[in-house]
Design a protein around this motif. Structure first.
Motif, mmCIF file in Angstrom:
data_model
loop_
_atom_site.group_PDB
_atom_site.id
_atom_site.type_symbol
_atom_site.label_atom_id
_atom_site.label_comp_id
_atom_site.label_asym_id
_atom_site.label_seq_id
_atom_site.Cartn_x
_atom_site.Cartn_y
_atom_site.Cartn_z
ATOM 1 N N UNK A 52 0.825 -1.200 0.000
ATOM 2 C CA UNK A 52 0.000 0.000 0.000
ATOM 3 C C UNK A 52 0.861 1.251 0.000
ATOM 4 N N UNK A 53 0.351 2.281 -0.620
ATOM 5 C CA UNK A 53 1.026 3.576 -0.657
ATOM 6 C C UNK A 53 0.493 4.449 0.475
ATOM 7 N N UNK A 54 1.403 5.005 1.275
ATOM 8 C CA UNK A 54 0.969 5.929 2.335
ATOM 9 C C UNK A 54 0.811 7.324 1.736
ATOM 10 N N UNK A 55 -0.338 7.935 1.987
ATOM 11 C CA UNK A 55 -0.580 9.312 1.555
ATOM 12 C C UNK A 55 -1.512 9.970 2.552
ATOM 13 N N UNK A 56 -1.025 10.993 3.234
ATOM 14 C CA UNK A 56 -1.827 11.681 4.236
ATOM 15 C C UNK A 56 -2.362 12.998 3.712
ATOM 16 N N UNK A 57 -3.655 13.223 3.897
ATOM 17 C CA UNK A 57 -4.282 14.482 3.488
ATOM 18 C C UNK A 57 -4.015 15.529 4.570
ATOM 19 N N UNK A 58 -3.266 16.567 4.223
ATOM 20 C CA UNK A 58 -2.906 17.609 5.187
ATOM 21 C C UNK A 58 -4.008 18.664 5.290
ATOM 22 N N UNK A 59 -4.578 19.025 4.168
ATOM 23 C CA UNK A 59 -5.691 19.982 4.162
ATOM 24 C C UNK A 59 -6.528 19.737 2.921
ATOM 25 N N UNK A 60 -7.741 20.256 2.910
ATOM 26 C CA UNK A 60 -8.649 20.068 1.782
ATOM 27 C C UNK A 60 -9.111 21.409 1.239
ATOM 28 N N UNK A 61 -9.429 21.432 -0.048
ATOM 29 C CA UNK A 61 -10.122 22.585 -0.622
ATOM 30 C C UNK A 61 -11.411 22.072 -1.252
ATOM 31 N N UNK A 62 -12.400 22.938 -1.358
ATOM 32 C CA UNK A 62 -13.726 22.535 -1.805
ATOM 33 C C UNK A 62 -13.709 21.965 -3.224
ATOM 34 N N UNK A 63 -14.683 21.125 -3.502
ATOM 35 C CA UNK A 63 -14.766 20.468 -4.807
ATOM 36 C C UNK A 63 -14.782 21.450 -5.987
ATOM 37 N N UNK A 64 -15.521 22.571 -5.931
ATOM 38 C CA UNK A 64 -15.538 23.490 -7.075
ATOM 39 C C UNK A 64 -14.332 24.422 -7.143
ATOM 40 N N UNK A 65 -13.374 24.258 -6.230
ATOM 41 C CA UNK A 65 -12.192 25.129 -6.149
ATOM 42 C C UNK A 65 -10.993 24.408 -6.777
ATOM 43 N N UNK A 66 -10.103 25.171 -7.396
ATOM 44 C CA UNK A 66 -8.890 24.606 -7.991
ATOM 45 C C UNK A 66 -7.664 25.022 -7.184
ATOM 46 N N UNK A 67 -6.512 24.403 -7.528
ATOM 47 C CA UNK A 67 -5.257 24.892 -6.983
ATOM 48 C C UNK A 67 -4.487 23.940 -6.093
ATOM 49 N N UNK A 68 -3.490 24.504 -5.412
ATOM 50 C CA UNK A 68 -2.494 23.731 -4.669
ATOM 51 C C UNK A 68 -3.088 23.022 -3.454
#
Length: 230
Positions: A52-68
């Motif tokens: 398995x690949x480890x990948x942690x979500x640090x922060x989220x942005x809304x679905x209709x939003x783009x970017x980093x």
């Protein structure tokens, strides 16, 4: 579909990607495909990882939003980045195209946000409310077109739909954001809010990291403002 061209920064500990409008960062209760899962599959195939690949979500942005969007590739990095987010040590700069220019054209917005989970909407109040959380952002006017204005926003707190709710509160709804008072929608259901830049001290190497995300290339107004804001 996630590709190598969406990667803005990567080392052994971190990954920053340029999220497209419409992508979910993390899986939802309905089981829709999420960017997190696409990236895991991409890394597993690219690096020929057997497990398995480890990948942690640090922060989220809304679905209709783009970017980093920032992810952690190790548990050590995730733990440290989570604490840095909590301590407000991760700088997050957004670009927003709005229908009306705020007055004044540069300043700080402080509101008290109440989230309504049933409608997936937040409301900004001038004074504290029951269950509200303080929301603070700095903004400045960067450029204008015939009908719209580009704002650069430095997010000081990370509340649910914070930028969308606060700009709507002061009469400057984001282009395409019908939920928060925009006059019309956009093709594809996106809104003109873009996570433009993330800056922080690397949690392992202790070196400054600053990553800038190009704006969506399929939107002529974004192209116009990218040139004006550069």
């Amino acid at each position: 579909m996630f590709t190598k061209n969406d990667i803005l920064f990567e080392d052994n500990h971190l990954l920053v990607v340029n999220k497209r409008v419409g992508d979910l960062v993390q899986a939802d209760p309905e089981g829709n495909t999420a960017l997190e899962d696409e990236i895991k599959r991409f890394i597993k195939k690219r690096d020929s990882k057997p497990g398995d690949v480890f990948l942690g979500v640090v922060h989220r942005i809304d679905r209709p939003v783009s970017g980093a969007v920032l992810f952690a590739k190790t548990s050590k990095a995730l733990t440290r980045l989570n604490q840095m987010i909590k301590d407000r040590q991760v700088g997050k700069t957004y670009w927003a195209i709005v229908e009306e220019l705020p007055e004044p054209a540069e300043g700080t917005l402080t509101h008290h946000i109440v989230k309504d989970s049933k409608t997936n909407r937040s409301k900004a109040f001038s004074k504290p409310q029951s269950g509200s959380k303080e929301a603070v952002l700095d903004y400045r006017h960067v450029a204008s077109s015939a009908n719209y204005h580009l704002l650069e926003i430095d997010l000081k707190t990370g509340r649910h739909h914070q930028i969308r709710a606060q700009l709507s509160k002061v009469g400057s709804p984001i282009r395409g954001d019908l939920k928060y008072g925009a006059k019309r929608s956009m093709t594809g259901g996106g809104i003109s809010l873009h996570s433009r830049q993330i800056s922080f001290i690397h949690p392992v190497k202790q070196e400054p990291v600053q990553v800038t995300a190009p704006v969506p290339t399929d939107d002529n107004l974004w192209k116009f403002f990218a040139e004006a804001g550069s």
